[in-house]
Design a protein around this motif. Structure first.
Motif: not given
Ligand code: ADP
Ligand code: MG
Ligand code: ZN
Length: 479
Positions: A230-238
């Motif tokens: 979740v952390e990594s995916e949110a960072a990718r989207q941002i």
């Protein structure tokens, strides 16, 4: 101005039910048996075979729905058609537009309430193992299929997009797992695939009232990978949005080695499922009496247990009580709340009982499970009335956790006799005499030097002195 981003998460959790047999046949539902030994014409989808719905699976599914505060409703089964080698029938029987359980909620230890959209029944697929390459379909040398899991009963629990951080996603799954285990619906073993999580993740500027475009990360099988994914995916989207690009809605998977999410090849997900009602099963409408009996048989659930213990130790809902709330959550999560409640009822100080359980007992789950409530209560009473110092009480508790026994006997064996008042006053005199510099600073108003002096008294008495009594003596001596 830099944008503050908010992560929005909705989770789909697949839970394998703890039944003896599969959802539509009498084959054993067991993890770890030799491959392709628990199979029959029904779960292999052979022509002419007919499904018979497993009553116990329906009961467990109802337990889940009721424990999650859902409405249990008349429901139907559909066929979801797609071709994949681990699914011998080429369709999965699932509940589509009329699921068994709808519209509930789950309350986290933080007090946050997560809406449950639905919890429906379906059958599991078989298990494919890709051999060679990196263990994924497109670079494998060959693939093996085990149909033991095909037809195992599942409940899929779908949350609303109410979750707001990776930590909260983990809390949600931990809480859900505790509920599933408490109701007897699941063994909760994520490492064996009993619980599998798909995480839908999107981001939006904090305070925005519309959601961003989501990606779905499939098949997370530990709390740790859920949090990281979740952390990594949110960072990718941002990063994408801040670079002026757009998030494309897609299915991704978590690459544990690379510690990032990777797009699943779109060909694999280009399905038209052609749902239609399963013609071999009648609609499922549990009778009111059955539903009532299942509801009456539910155990006390973690949120209720936290509320009960929180009330006993006087924890309110305010944030100043967060530390106590955390201790209450730890004690309930470790199943030590009955022990603490029994100790309080037997006269132990509630806060002391909570402390000893959340710190010492929780750190030794095995020992704590053998701890006798009456002895635990007796220890706390001995500490409370000054027969044992805090240090001594911890030493006695450690002995009780590792080998059981009565606290009075253990204290006597260890030579823990309370120091009488004159003996203690004598030690304090000696410490003051031996440390004139520190004593002068303390008298001059340097209050924190008291910690050093108390430490010296503890050392001289080998932890036998009661800390509060030492402080009182030092303060009255200073005048
Ligand atoms: P589908 O049927 O395509 O899987 P649903 O609308 O049923 O889609 O949603 C599936 C999951 O995705 C639910 O858990 C839901 O909470 C979550 N979800 C929906 N929209 C978003 C979003 N914008 N961001 C994060 N999660 C979302
Ligand atoms: Mg989905
Ligand atoms: Zn079978």
């Amino acid at each position: 101005m830099t944008t503050v981003w908010e992560t929005v998460i909705g989770l789909e959790v697949h839970c394998e039910l703890l039944t003896q047999t599969k959802l539509f046949c009498g084959c054993r539902n067991a993890f770890g048996d030799e491959a392709n030994t628990n199979v029959c014409p029904v779960c292999l989808g052979l022509p002419g075979s007919l499904p018979v719905l497993n009553e116990h699976a329906v009961e467990l599914a109802m337990r889940i729905g009721l424990a999650l505060n859902c409405a249990v409703r008349p429901s139907t089964f559909h066929r979801k058609n797609y071709f994949y080698p681990d699914m011998p029938k080429d369709y999965q029987v699932t509940q589509y537009d009329e699921p068994l359980n709808v519209g509930g909620h789950l309350e986290l230890a933080s007090g946050r309430r997560i809406t449950i959209e639905r919890a429906h029944m379906e059958e599991d697929t078989g298990k494919t193992t890709h051999v060679g390459g990196r263990g994924r379909l497109h670079d494998a040398d060959y693939s093996l299929v085990d149909y033991n899991r095909a037809g195992v009963p599942l409940v899929e629990i779908v949350s609303a997009p109410d979750i707001r951080s990776a930590a909260e996603a983990r809390d949600y799954v931990a809480e859900l797992r505790a509920i599933l285990v408490a109701t007897g619906a699941s063994d909760g073993r994520m490492e064996e695939g009993s619980l599998r999580v798909d995480a839908n993740v999107s981001v939006r500027p904090a305070g925005a009232d519309v959601f961003g475009t989501r990606c779905e990360i499939k098949n997370l099988n530990s709390l740790r990978s859920l949090g990281r994914a979740v952390e990594s995916e949110a960072a990718r989207q941002i990063a994408l949005i801040e670079a002026g690009e757009r998030v494309v809605q897609q299915t991704r998977h978590w690459d544990e080695e690379a510690q990032r999410t990777v797009a699943t090849r779109s060909k694999e997900e280009a399905f038209d499922y052609r749902y239609f009602p399963e013609p071999d099963l009648v609609p499922l409408a549990p009778a009111d009496e059955w539903r009532a009996a299942v509801a009456a048989g539910l155990p006390v659930l973690p949120a209720q247990r936290r509320a009960r213990l929180g009330e006993l130790v006087g924890a309110g809902a305010g944030s100043e009580d967060r530390a106590v709330g955390d201790q209450v959550a730890t004690v309930v999560a470790q199943g030590l709340d009955d022990l603490v409640v029994a100790a309080i009822e037997a006269g132990a100080d509630p806060q002391r009982a909570l402390n000893r359980a959340a710190n010492e007992a929780a750190a030794d789950a095995d020992g704590a499970s053998r701890l006798d409530p009456a002895s635990f209560a007796q220890l706390l009473v001995m500490e409370g009335d000054g027969r044992l110092s805090a240090t001594q009480a911890k030493a006695v508790l450690a002995a009780m956790l590792s080998g059981g026994g009565n606290p009075a006997d253990i204290a006597a064996q260890k030579g823990f006799k309370p120091l009488d008042a004159s003996e203690l006053a004598g030690v304090v005199d000696e410490v003051v005499g031996a440390n004139p510099g520190e004593w002068e600073r303390f008298c001059g108003g340097e209050d924190k030097v008291i910690q050093f002096l108390v430490g010296q008294v503890m050392k001289a008495t080998r932890g036998k002195a009661d800390g509060k009594a030492v402080i009182a003596l030092l303060q009255s001596r200073r005048g």
